[in-house]
Enzyme design. Sequence first.
Site, PDB file in Angstrom:
ATOM      1  N   HIS B  55     -30.483  18.265   9.116  1.00  0.00           N
ATOM      2  CA  HIS B  55     -30.071  19.500   8.451  1.00  0.00           C
ATOM      3  C   HIS B  55     -31.215  19.999   7.562  1.00  0.00           C
ATOM      4  CE1 HIS B  55     -25.388  19.157   8.794  1.00  0.00           C
ATOM      5  NE2 HIS B  55     -25.996  18.855   9.928  1.00  0.00           N
ATOM      6  N   GLU B  57     -31.488  20.827   4.413  1.00  0.00           N
ATOM      7  CA  GLU B  57     -31.699  20.203   3.103  1.00  0.00           C
ATOM      8  C   GLU B  57     -32.309  18.808   3.246  1.00  0.00           C
ATOM      9  OE1 GLU B  57     -28.908  21.472   4.290  1.00  0.00           O
ATOM     10  OE2 GLU B  57     -27.777  22.606   2.783  1.00  0.00           O
ATOM     11  N   CYS B  85     -23.452  20.781   3.265  1.00  0.00           N
ATOM     12  CA  CYS B  85     -22.321  19.976   3.750  1.00  0.00           C
ATOM     13  C   CYS B  85     -22.278  18.692   2.912  1.00  0.00           C
ATOM     14  CB  CYS B  85     -22.490  19.659   5.238  1.00  0.00           C
ATOM     15  SG  CYS B  85     -23.730  18.388   5.572  1.00  0.00           S
ATOM     16  N   CYS B  88     -25.434  16.597   3.064  1.00  0.00           N
ATOM     17  CA  CYS B  88     -26.579  17.149   2.336  1.00  0.00           C
ATOM     18  C   CYS B  88     -26.349  17.159   0.827  1.00  0.00           C
ATOM     19  CB  CYS B  88     -26.897  18.542   2.860  1.00  0.00           C
ATOM     20  SG  CYS B  88     -27.526  18.502   4.559  1.00  0.00           S
TER      21      CYS B  88
END
Lengths: 158, 158
Positions: B55, B57, B85, B88
């Site tokens: 992801h 991040e 999410c 993250c």
Amino acid sequence: MNKNHEVFMRRAIELARKGVEANNGGPFGAVVVKDGEIIGEGWNKVTSTNDPTAHAEIIAIRDACTKLNSFQLDGCEIYSSCEPCPMCLGAIYWSRPKALYIAGNREDAADAGFDDRFIYDEIGLDHEDQKLKIQTILREEAQEVFAIWKEKEDKIEY
Amino acid sequence: MNKNHEVFMRRAIELARKGVEANNGGPFGAVVVKDGEIIGEGWNKVTSTNDPTAHAEIIAIRDACTKLNSFQLDGCEIYSSCEPCPMCLGAIYWSRPKALYIAGNREDAADAGFDDRFIYDEIGLDHEDQKLKIQTILREEAQEVFAIWKEKEDKIEY
């Protein structure tokens, strides 16, 4: 209880112990199993690799996904020497295995000085109540990218 | 509002857009800022790298930590094109920046077909109530490794 469960969990715990002995990071290990075979392994390497995301489960999931050439762990089981922190449980949900087996839990981790329980408590709160300062800006501009995504015809969903 | 906040967030949103255009993954971008300069960048690469943890991040945090040669983002701010999410946000708590700025939120992500809201809902539940099968075995054996950790004299805490 399936005898293999204990074999796989003992491997996860062994990885945790070896990681501590090697001073790689915290006392955590994990394995990913498919069709009765270990296809991914990991142990905590946060402090030795300067990577706060290098938790056992994250490393084991990445290892298994590389082997499967897939971003999903279809039909897999994950064995973790401790209840995953929210980061790792999130990663597990994204990778979609069929089951998760754990040994220790967030209280054991907290008792050993780790923030798992604290983070579980924080991320369940509204943004304004969390210890971390969280602020929203430019939401409309981000939504434009979501609109592009929704209309994209060749997108690969996950 | 600090004008720089918008500059940094627009960069995160630009990364999200470019990632979608390049078919690297979902519509998400992030940057890490320290002392007014971007020191880490990331955009979603889940489907292009077969890594469910890739992801925006996570990638931006790893990038910044490599640059800082540290597993902590002391004094840093993270700008994410969407509310992180749980995976993250967990990574952000572990990396300990001083602030998080977000543009979109979990509802925007859900509206675009992503599981962020679902995962937030699940990980707040007791294990037995979660959609994922979670089962505890061999807790005592894992606790032995925590005991080794607690007594280890040269451990590096995080």
